[in-house]
Structures are given as structure tokens and as C-alpha cells.
Design an enzyme around this catalytic site. Structure first.
Site, PDB file in Angstrom:
ATOM      1  N   CYS A   1       2.472  -4.863   6.654  1.00 22.28           N
ATOM      2  CA  CYS A   1       2.319  -4.659   5.207  1.00 22.28           C
ATOM      3  C   CYS A   1       3.622  -4.170   4.583  1.00 22.28           C
ATOM      4  O   CYS A   1       4.610  -3.937   5.266  1.00 22.28           O
ATOM      5  CB  CYS A   1       1.212  -3.639   4.948  1.00 22.28           C
ATOM      6  SG  CYS A   1      -0.426  -4.207   5.466  1.00 22.28           S
TER       7      CYS A   1
ATOM      8  N   HIS B   1       0.820  -1.207   0.000  1.00 22.54           N
ATOM      9  CA  HIS B   1       0.000   0.000   0.000  1.00 22.54           C
ATOM     10  C   HIS B   1       0.852   1.254   0.000  1.00 22.54           C
ATOM     11  O   HIS B   1       2.067   1.204   0.205  1.00 22.54           O
ATOM     12  CB  HIS B   1      -0.991   0.009   1.170  1.00 22.54           C
ATOM     13  CG  HIS B   1      -0.405  -0.044   2.538  1.00 22.54           C
ATOM     14  ND1 HIS B   1       0.373   0.963   3.079  1.00 22.54           N
ATOM     15  CD2 HIS B   1      -0.514  -0.987   3.502  1.00 22.54           C
ATOM     16  CE1 HIS B   1       0.714   0.645   4.312  1.00 22.54           C
ATOM     17  NE2 HIS B   1       0.189  -0.544   4.596  1.00 22.54           N
TER      18      HIS B   1
END
Length: 165
Positions: A140, A120
Site C-alpha cells: 500500500c 492509508h
């Protein structure tokens, strides 16, 4: 190499663009490779690297993700499995963690393996955190907002992602 230069090299038709986002018409991304040790991610077509990015990882960057909340980024082979155009981190591309092996390990220890692992952007939260701490996510893989726009356009579901220690 720029996206425009890559587009000129392509002979295959590009997948349908995702509305309101960047488009990409270059060679298909056949694999995403993340090297946690060097904090680099590569979008690969066959044996050619199309694009490379510096990345941030989970706030506990060493070791394979095992449990929900451990702050680690997974290691191993996964797949791109979804797209989130409404991510709080600008845009996000889903990684298929946990796999069957991850689930079995966590369940054997009566723990939850976690999930919601993405590549992301930063969004407002990451833009505030990243300058002070490169590894700021909950597990992430983070790039800049501009870079996730490229990644979002270039990858498709089903593309393997190899995450190396």
C-alpha cells in the site's frame, strides 16, 4: 496552501461530506499521482497540485506488484474505488489494483495477483514501524494519520491514480 485557502478558491459545490470526518470544499481532485522513486504523492486538480505528501510504500518498493504477498506497490493507472472508515491504519482509500492486465499476467503464471491495495494512514502498527522503516506496508501507499484524513476528504471514487516507478 492550506485547506482553508483552497476552499476559498472553489466555485463548484463540494460533494456531500462523509459523516464524522473532515470536509473539503476546494477544487476537485482530478488525479492522484504517486512517484515511487521520490516517495511523493500529489493530489492534482487540472494542472495544479493541491497537496503533496511524503509516502511509505510496500516493503519491497522496487518494481511493479505482480503477485499476492510480494510486498510491492503497483505501478500504472488505477482508480480510487472505495473508502474504509474502519481501517486498522486509521482510514484508507482503495486503489483498483488488480486491473485486467495484472490478473491476466498472474493467472498466466498460475499465481494470484493479490489485492486490497490502499492509500492509508499509519494507525498503531504503522506508527510503531514507520520510524524504523519508511517502506513498511504490504504494498500500500502510507501517509500519516493526519494526512489520510485530508486525502479521505479530498478524493472521490473514480479519480484516476497514476503510480510511477
Amino acid at each position: 496552501m492550506t485547506l482553508a485557502a483552497l476552499a476559498a478558491c472553489s466555485k463548484k459545490p463540494a460533494p456531500a461530506p462523509r459523516p464524522q470526518f473532515k470536509t473539503y470544499s476546494g477544487p476537485p481532485v482530478t488525479q492522484v499521482v504517486v512517484n515511487k522513486g521520490t516517495r511523493r504523492m500529489h493530489l492534482v486538480s487540472g494542472s495544479s497540485v493541491l497537496k503533496s505528501y511524503d509516502v511509505g510504500l510496500g516493503n519491497q518498493p522496487i518494481g511493479h506488484k505482480q503477485f499476492e504477498g510480494d510486498g510491492r506497490t503497483p505501478e500504472g493507472m488505477y482508480f480510487i474505488d472505495r473508502f474504509n472508515p474502519r481501517s486498522r491504519y486509521h482510514l484508507s482509500v482503495g486503489v483498483s489494483y488488480p486491473n485486467d492486465r495484472d490478473r491476466a499476467y498472474a493467472e498466466a503464471l498460475r499465481r494470484h495477483p493479490g489485492g486490497d491495495i490502499f492509500i492509508h494512514g499509519r494507525g498503531p502498527e504503522g506508527n510503531a514501524l514507520a520510524p524504523r522503516n519508511r517502506d513498511w506496508t504490504a504494498g500500500c501507499i502510507a501517509v500519516t494519520d493526519e494526512e489520510i484524513e485530508e486525502v479521505y476528504a479530498m478524493v472521490n471514487t473514480g479519480v484516476p491514480i497514476m503510480i510511477y516507478a
